[in-house]
Design an enzyme around this catalytic site. Structure first.
Site, PDB file in Angstrom:
ATOM      1  CG  ASP A  32      -6.409  -0.080  -5.082  1.00 39.68           C
ATOM      2  OD1 ASP A  32      -6.617  -1.029  -5.875  1.00 39.68           O
ATOM      3  OD2 ASP A  32      -6.049  -0.228  -3.899  1.00 39.68           O
ATOM      4  CG  ASP A  34      -1.917  -1.126   1.192  1.00 41.06           C
ATOM      5  OD1 ASP A  34      -2.390  -1.427   0.092  1.00 41.06           O
ATOM      6  OD2 ASP A  34      -2.217  -1.688   2.249  1.00 41.06           O
TER       7      ASP A  34
END
Length: 52
Positions: free
Chosen positions: A26, A9
């Site tokens: 994302d 992330d």
């Protein structure tokens, strides 16, 4: 992904809530969806104006 065993992330936003954890892929997917929706709405509006 192969070294760490998963996607790393890039952004972990935990200031006021435990919700937004995402990576660059994302963000790009979400941005593409918004662009497609915007272009579709613009094309529909243009077609409607050409019918008049």
């Amino acid at each position: 992904r192969f070294i760490r065993g998963g996607v790393v992330d890039y952004v972990a936003w935990h200031k006021w809530f435990e919700f937004a954890v995402f990576n660059f892929a994302d963000v790009m997917i979400d941005l593409a969806v918004v662009i497609f929706i915007f272009q579709g709405l613009r094309a529909a509006k243009k077609e409607k104006n050409e019918e008049k």
